[in-house]
Design a protein around this motif. Structure first.
Motif, PDB file in Angstrom:
ATOM      1  N   ALA A   1      -8.672 -14.793  -8.554  1.00 47.42           N
ATOM      2  CA  ALA A   1      -8.677 -13.354  -8.288  1.00 47.42           C
ATOM      3  C   ALA A   1      -7.744 -12.996  -7.139  1.00 47.42           C
ATOM      4  CB  ALA A   1     -10.097 -12.882  -7.995  1.00 47.42           C
ATOM      5  N   ARG A   2      -7.775 -13.783  -6.072  1.00 49.70           N
ATOM      6  CA  ARG A   2      -6.971 -13.435  -4.898  1.00 49.70           C
ATOM      7  C   ARG A   2      -5.484 -13.675  -5.141  1.00 49.70           C
ATOM      8  NH1 ARG A   2     -11.070 -15.110   0.125  1.00 49.70           N
ATOM      9  NH2 ARG A   2     -12.901 -14.126  -0.857  1.00 49.70           N
ATOM     10  N   GLU A   3      -5.158 -14.730  -5.887  1.00 44.56           N
ATOM     11  CA  GLU A   3      -3.747 -14.994  -6.179  1.00 44.56           C
ATOM     12  C   GLU A   3      -3.185 -13.980  -7.161  1.00 44.56           C
ATOM     13  OE1 GLU A   3      -3.368 -18.998  -7.507  1.00 44.56           O
ATOM     14  OE2 GLU A   3      -3.622 -19.865  -5.497  1.00 44.56           O
TER      15      GLU A   3
ATOM     16  N   PRO B   1      -2.078  -9.192  -4.708  1.00 41.62           N
ATOM     17  CA  PRO B   1      -0.749  -8.592  -4.881  1.00 41.62           C
ATOM     18  C   PRO B   1      -0.823  -7.488  -5.944  1.00 41.62           C
ATOM     19  CG  PRO B   1      -0.623 -10.995  -4.939  1.00 41.62           C
ATOM     20  CD  PRO B   1      -2.082 -10.640  -5.019  1.00 41.62           C
ATOM     21  N   GLY B   2      -0.266  -6.367  -5.647  1.00 44.19           N
ATOM     22  CA  GLY B   2      -0.277  -5.273  -6.613  1.00 44.19           C
ATOM     23  C   GLY B   2      -1.495  -4.373  -6.537  1.00 44.19           C
TER      24      GLY B   2
ATOM     25  N   TYR C   1     -13.651  -8.159  -4.299  1.00 43.58           N
ATOM     26  CA  TYR C   1     -12.936  -8.523  -3.074  1.00 43.58           C
ATOM     27  C   TYR C   1     -11.424  -8.384  -3.273  1.00 43.58           C
ATOM     28  CZ  TYR C   1     -11.696 -11.343   1.074  1.00 43.58           C
ATOM     29  OH  TYR C   1     -11.192 -11.783   2.280  1.00 43.58           O
ATOM     30  N   ALA C   2     -10.932  -8.878  -4.394  1.00 48.81           N
ATOM     31  CA  ALA C   2      -9.484  -8.923  -4.610  1.00 48.81           C
ATOM     32  C   ALA C   2      -8.899  -7.569  -4.963  1.00 48.81           C
ATOM     33  CB  ALA C   2      -9.164  -9.934  -5.712  1.00 48.81           C
ATOM     34  N   CYS C   3      -9.584  -6.830  -5.847  1.00 45.79           N
ATOM     35  CA  CYS C   3      -9.027  -5.561  -6.329  1.00 45.79           C
ATOM     36  C   CYS C   3     -10.124  -4.796  -7.047  1.00 45.79           C
ATOM     37  CB  CYS C   3      -7.852  -5.812  -7.269  1.00 45.79           C
ATOM     38  SG  CYS C   3      -7.188  -4.314  -8.018  1.00 45.79           S
TER      39      CYS C   3
ATOM     40  N   PRO D   1      -4.548  -1.046   2.391  1.00 46.84           N
ATOM     41  CA  PRO D   1      -5.443  -0.861   1.248  1.00 46.84           C
ATOM     42  C   PRO D   1      -6.779  -0.206   1.576  1.00 46.84           C
ATOM     43  CG  PRO D   1      -5.470  -3.152   1.941  1.00 46.84           C
ATOM     44  CD  PRO D   1      -4.432  -2.465   2.771  1.00 46.84           C
ATOM     45  N   LEU D   2      -7.090   0.008   2.854  1.00 45.81           N
ATOM     46  CA  LEU D   2      -8.436   0.458   3.217  1.00 45.81           C
ATOM     47  C   LEU D   2      -8.776   1.828   2.648  1.00 45.81           C
ATOM     48  CD1 LEU D   2      -8.517  -0.772   6.916  1.00 45.81           C
ATOM     49  CD2 LEU D   2      -9.930  -1.633   5.041  1.00 45.81           C
ATOM     50  N   GLN D   3      -7.818   2.751   2.642  1.00 44.92           N
ATOM     51  CA  GLN D   3      -8.097   4.085   2.116  1.00 44.92           C
ATOM     52  C   GLN D   3      -8.414   4.028   0.622  1.00 44.92           C
ATOM     53  OE1 GLN D   3      -8.470   6.945   3.757  1.00 44.92           O
ATOM     54  NE2 GLN D   3      -8.135   5.875   5.685  1.00 44.92           N
ATOM     55  N   ALA D   4      -7.649   3.250  -0.125  1.00 42.59           N
ATOM     56  CA  ALA D   4      -7.909   3.109  -1.562  1.00 42.59           C
ATOM     57  C   ALA D   4      -9.261   2.453  -1.802  1.00 42.59           C
ATOM     58  CB  ALA D   4      -6.796   2.288  -2.217  1.00 42.59           C
TER      59      ALA D   4
END
Length: 379
Positions: A21-23, A27-28, A79-81, A347-350
């Motif tokens: 998930a993190r890899e 990203p993106g 966690y990742a997205c 990324p915190l706002q999203a």
């Protein structure tokens, strides 16, 4: 397995899904959060990793994993997205629902394409005038020769703007409430169906919208749950989805905390790292405590479900509490980042916007507290 300690198999699974998930998805993340285009390529990556039908039996094309694995993956993807966590959530809800309830014709037509990531599904339950009162549906199914015709509107349907298929929950006998409700498998390329996309502050790529049916024909072979025969079973699925939501949102909050720990170790004020200040340490310690408690409650709830024990109240606790825990944690992380945390380049706002929607989806906090109170007084 102890309910609060993962066994070796689950630990290995967690480590593997964490790495994947993190890899793949950190990203993106920002680009996906800002886009209204469904992440179809990433959905196929979930499929290639065996994550689109995790709890579906192997004989039906799934992985045959237990519900704890389903929950572990929800947190790690959260966690990742959060966009990909939501895509994972809905494809697993759809494939599990079809595996459990769909007749052979529907399973053969839709289950393989949902599992492969080639098709997108949605569950059409909510209506403009009926949110929490799910049995008061006005979208109706009228009996005709060889099947049913659907009339009415479904609203606030996640994935509706992009979906190829819908499980439509409709009323067959107005006035009978739950006793007249059935579920119907509906391809969404039918010309009698109109769609509307909503413009939301978060979860943009997954999308939310309305579906309107104007005499949409559904053959008898595509009736998933016979009218009057399974509405309470449909509602029991919320016990699982609410639990998974709890794990998804604390996954997102955990990443915010991890980011903030690293930032406050590096950022200096008055010649010292921010991290030396109790005003920085204590909020993070408090949020970490709450996240750990949510995770423990979620594992307990999944364990109760796997054992066939009642868990509706626990799922309701998770549904009202976990999004508030996650919102508070991410918001404090924004503040601890200062002006950088306010920027859309971070990324915190999203993350904050995405998590905010979970306060409403699958039932508001007020409804969850009613469920818990009902359980308390029934004892």
């Amino acid at each position: 397995m102890n309910a609060f300690v993962l066994d070796e198999d689950h630990l290995v699974f967690r480590d593997n899904i964490r790495k994947f998930a993190r890899e793949k998805f950190i990203p993106g993340q920002l680009a996906r959060a800002a886009s209204t285009e469904y992440p179809r390529a990433e959905l196929r990556e979930l499929a290639d990793a065996g994550l689109t039908a995790l709890a579906v039996p192997e004989e039906l094309g799934g992985q045959g994993a237990d519900l704890l694995a389903l929950g572990i993956a929800a947190e790690e993807l959260g966690y990742a997205c959060s966009t990909m966590a939501l895509a994972y959530f809905f494809v697993n809800v759809q494939t599990s629902f079809l595996a459990a309830h769909a007749p052979a014709a529907v399973r053969e037509e839709w289950l393989p394409t949902l599992i492969s990531g080639e098709a997108i599904g949605c569950t059409a339950l909510t209506e403009p005038g009926t949110g929490s009162d799910a049995s008061a549906l006005t979208c109706r199914a009228e009996r005709v020769e060889g099947g049913w015709k659907l009339y009415g509107e479904k609203s606030s349907i996640t994935q509706a703007p992009h979906a190829d298929f819908a499980a439509v929950i409709a009323q067959t006998e107005p006035g009978k409430r739950a006793k007249g409700i059935g579920a119907f498998a509906v391809p969404l390329n039918d010309p009698t169906i109109a769609r509307q996309a909503f413009h939301d502050p978060g979860c943009k790529a997954i999308g939310r919208g309305a579906l309107t049916f104007d005499g949409t024909f559904v053959p008898d072979s595509h009736v998933m749950i016979e009218p009057g025969g399974g509405f309470h079973g449909i509602m029991r699925e919320f016990d699982l989805t609410r639990t998974l939501i709890g794990l998804m949102v604390i996954g997102t909050a955990q990443r915010a905390i991890d980011m903030t720990v690293e930032y406050t170790k590096q950022r200096t004020t008055f010649g010292q790292p921010l991290a030396v200040n109790q005003g920085v340490q204590f909020p993070l310690a408090e949020h970490s405590t709450y996240i750990t408690a949510v995770r423990a409650l979620a594992y307990q709830t999944l364990g109760l479900r796997m054992a066939g024990e009642p868990h509706t109240a626990q799922a309701a606790m998770l549904k009202w509490w976990a999004p508030q825990v996650a919102m508070a944690a991410i918001n404090d992380c924004v503040v601890l980042h200062g002006h950088i945390g306010w920027s859309e380049e971070m990324p915190l706002q999203a993350m904050l916007r995405d998590v905010s929607g979970y306060q409403i989806g699958d039932g508001t906090p007020q409804i969850q507290k009613m469920i818990i109170a009902r359980d308390l007084y029934a004892r």
